[in-house]
Design a protein around this motif. Structure first.
Motif, PDB file in Angstrom:
ATOM      1  N   ASN A 149       1.360  12.379   6.831  1.00 41.96           N
ATOM      2  CA  ASN A 149       0.463  12.872   5.789  1.00 41.96           C
ATOM      3  C   ASN A 149       1.258  13.362   4.582  1.00 41.96           C
ATOM      4  OD1 ASN A 149      -1.950  13.571   4.595  1.00 41.96           O
ATOM      5  ND2 ASN A 149      -1.981  15.615   5.500  1.00 41.96           N
ATOM      6  N   LYS A 187       0.953  11.923  -3.261  1.00 38.48           N
ATOM      7  CA  LYS A 187       1.642  11.281  -4.373  1.00 38.48           C
ATOM      8  C   LYS A 187       2.177  12.347  -5.321  1.00 38.48           C
ATOM      9  CE  LYS A 187      -1.123   7.025  -4.469  1.00 38.48           C
ATOM     10  NZ  LYS A 187      -1.994   6.159  -5.300  1.00 38.48           N
ATOM     11  N   ASP A 222       2.040  17.218   1.992  1.00 36.18           N
ATOM     12  CA  ASP A 222       0.722  17.512   1.426  1.00 36.18           C
ATOM     13  C   ASP A 222       0.595  19.003   1.119  1.00 36.18           C
ATOM     14  OD1 ASP A 222      -1.812  17.259   0.538  1.00 36.18           O
ATOM     15  OD2 ASP A 222      -2.735  16.985   2.491  1.00 36.18           O
ATOM     16  N   LYS A 263       0.628   3.238   8.680  1.00 33.71           N
ATOM     17  CA  LYS A 263       0.516   4.409   7.812  1.00 33.71           C
ATOM     18  C   LYS A 263       1.536   5.452   8.213  1.00 33.71           C
ATOM     19  CE  LYS A 263      -2.792   7.801   6.035  1.00 33.71           C
ATOM     20  NZ  LYS A 263      -4.195   8.286   6.061  1.00 33.71           N
ATOM     21  N   HIS A 312       0.827  -1.202   0.000  1.00 29.19           N
ATOM     22  CA  HIS A 312       0.000   0.000   0.000  1.00 29.19           C
ATOM     23  C   HIS A 312       0.865   1.257   0.000  1.00 29.19           C
ATOM     24  CE1 HIS A 312      -2.836  -3.053   1.422  1.00 29.19           C
ATOM     25  NE2 HIS A 312      -3.788  -2.263   0.946  1.00 29.19           N
ATOM     26  N   TRP A 313       0.418   2.268  -0.712  1.00 24.77           N
ATOM     27  CA  TRP A 313       1.160   3.516  -0.848  1.00 24.77           C
ATOM     28  C   TRP A 313       1.361   4.200   0.493  1.00 24.77           C
ATOM     29  CZ3 TRP A 313       0.097   8.643   0.206  1.00 24.77           C
ATOM     30  CH2 TRP A 313       0.996   9.558  -0.329  1.00 24.77           C
ATOM     31  N   GLU A 314       0.340   4.205   1.332  1.00 22.80           N
ATOM     32  CA  GLU A 314       0.400   4.953   2.587  1.00 22.80           C
ATOM     33  C   GLU A 314       1.496   4.451   3.516  1.00 22.80           C
ATOM     34  OE1 GLU A 314      -2.288   3.676   1.289  1.00 22.80           O
ATOM     35  OE2 GLU A 314      -3.697   5.322   0.908  1.00 22.80           O
ATOM     36  N   SER A 315       1.834   3.182   3.456  1.00 20.81           N
ATOM     37  CA  SER A 315       2.805   2.605   4.385  1.00 20.81           C
ATOM     38  C   SER A 315       4.166   2.343   3.729  1.00 20.81           C
ATOM     39  CB  SER A 315       2.262   1.302   4.976  1.00 20.81           C
ATOM     40  OG  SER A 315       1.873   0.410   3.952  1.00 20.81           O
ATOM     41  N   LYS A 375       6.811  10.565  -2.942  1.00 23.44           N
ATOM     42  CA  LYS A 375       5.791  11.237  -2.137  1.00 23.44           C
ATOM     43  C   LYS A 375       6.393  12.511  -1.566  1.00 23.44           C
ATOM     44  CE  LYS A 375       4.881   7.720   0.490  1.00 23.44           C
ATOM     45  NZ  LYS A 375       4.284   6.932   1.593  1.00 23.44           N
TER      46      LYS A 375
END
Length: 449
Positions: free
Chosen positions: A118, A121, A181, A115, A70-73, A178
């Motif tokens: 914040n 991508k 944000d 995760k 997963h991208w978040e982790s 990444k």
């Protein structure tokens, strides 16, 4: 699993490969850089389907990487997704003389995914609300993801505090996947540093470049660079030559490889003006090279960057005229040269030719009216085909000039100490076919001292 060894200082280029098995059901791989000299030794992790999933180097303050489904982790500089079973590879590329021990640890797991902070991508498909005509951006910068002191969180604060509209992250040999944000364009890029005899920014990358596949032990560095540049162009990206004449007693970072000029899209003419060993002489030489290239018919445009390794950025900035505030439009207009460089903030620029508004990088014919207004007093120069044809002091420049077949014209503003402060990219008319093909043909003329 531990992989360790000693680099062979008798080999200028060394390629090492280690293989290991990933079982079915794995959802996380940890890569730890437990020992290694702080050098540009490039590390890549390739999955059992031949895809590059991690790209970093020993020249980074980040020593742990997590690749997950997963991208978040998943960590920065890593490509998340399925973790296929089978034989994976760790590949080390030592592209110059390095004599040290190294050790890497790989941990294969199947457990809870945590995760991370914040983040957003990085994409080349982003669009934002249009608010103005000219947008300011940073094209050369570093964080602790490679060898800079600034964290990504601190970088975000700098971008917001200085109202920077877009940024090209250029970590050494790594592409950020990444970013904090931010509601601003972030264009995937990197600084290619195979050694300290030539650095290049690679802008607008759509995939990780596994340099291991492009550098061979028994080829010239020019041959290796040519293959990498071809891969950049295949992806739709651009190549910028960084600090081409920065050669100080502390560090030699100019370009000492005889590359093909046709592979270059940009040349960095102002680099790290706030650094301790700053010498404006190097930038003047870069501008001299720029004029030589344009006189020979090359449309290679000027860019600049803070090249920050400390805690500030944004001096200088690159201002780009945009029709749409988007990542694709930024790249498109950067390539057109629809830009100017400034260390004194945004200037007011208006140019007209035959009753139409024109911009830097445009093809023109006949008389051109030029109006420039700045917040600071500068010595303004009109440079046509490499020669200064007009000068004016003050906060403004108002002049008419003509540009006919075979001519180009650019505007430059310098301080009382003759340090470049504003560089406006050229306008031109039907330049000749270039005859100079190699970098040394420029370097040997410009670098006379």
């Amino acid at each position: 699993m531990i992989f360790k060894g000693m680099f062979d200082n008798n080999k200028k280029v060394e390629k090492l490969e280690y293989r290991f098995e990933i079982p079915e059901g794995t959802n996380r791989i940890s890569l730890n850089l437990t020992k290694g000299a702080f050098k540009d030794v490039i590390i890549s992790l390739e999955d059992s389907e031949g895809r590059t999933r991690v790209l970093t180097s020993f020249k980074t303050f980040k020593k742990k990487y997590y690749l997950t489904t997963h991208w978040e982790s998943t960590s920065n500089c890593c490509i998340p997704g399925d973790i296929p079973a089978g034989e994976w590879k760790i590949k080390l590329l030592k592209p110059y003389l390095v004599d040290s021990e190294f050790e890497l640890e790989v941990i294969v797991e199947n457990g809870n995914l945590i995760k991370k902070e914040n983040m957003k991508k990085i994409s080349l498909k982003e669009h934002y609300l249009d608010t103005k005509e000219w947008y300011a951006g940073e094209l050369h910068n570093h964080t602790n993801v490679s060898d800079g002191r600034m964290t990504l969180k601190e970088l975000k604060k700098e971008i917001l505090d200085k109202d920077i509209d877009f940024i090209f992250p250029t970590e050494h040999n790594s592409v950020l996947t990444k970013y904090p944000d931010l509601d601003k364009p972030v264009i995937p890029s990197t600084e290619l540093t195979l050694d300290d005899l030539g650095h290049f920014n690679l802008f607008g990358l759509r995939q990780l470049i596994d340099y291991y596949n492009f550098v061979e032990e028994n080829e010239t560095r020019e041959e290796s660079l040519k293959k990498i540049f071809c891969e950049v162009k295949r992806q739709g990206g651009f190549v910028s030559l960084n600090h081409p004449f920065h050669n100080s007693s502390k560090m030699c970072l100019g370009l000492f490889y005889n590359i093909d000029l046709k592979d270059l899209d940009f040349i960095e003419v102002i680099n790290s003006p706030t650094s301790e060993d700053r010498n404006a002489y190097y930038d003047k030489k870069a501008l001299e090279a720029l004029d030589m290239l344009w006189c020979d018919g090359h449309k290679i445009f000027a860019v600049a960057g803070s090249d920050n390794h400390g805690l500030t950025l944004g001096d200088p900035l690159n201002y780009i005229r945009l029709d749409k505030y988007s990542t694709e439009n930024i790249l498109e207009n950067l390539k057109k040269g629809r830009t100017y460089i400034s260390r004194v903030g945004e200037i007011k620029l208006r140019m007209e030719n035959n009753g139409s508004v024109i911009y830097p990088g445009d093809k023109v014919n006949g008389e051109v009216s030029i109006k420039v207004f700045s917040s600071q007093n500068l010595v303004w120069k009109i440079i046509k085909n490499g020669k200064v044809v007009f000068t004016q002091k003050g906060k403004e420049l108002i002049v008419n000039q003509s540009v006919f077949t075979g001519e180009y014209l650019r505007v430059e503003g310098v301080s009382e100490d003759h340090e470049p402060m504003v560089v406006i990219n050229p306008i031109y008319n039907s330049l000749k076919e270039p005859s100079i093909e190699k970098w040394f043909d420029v370097k040997d003329v410009v670098w006379r001292d």
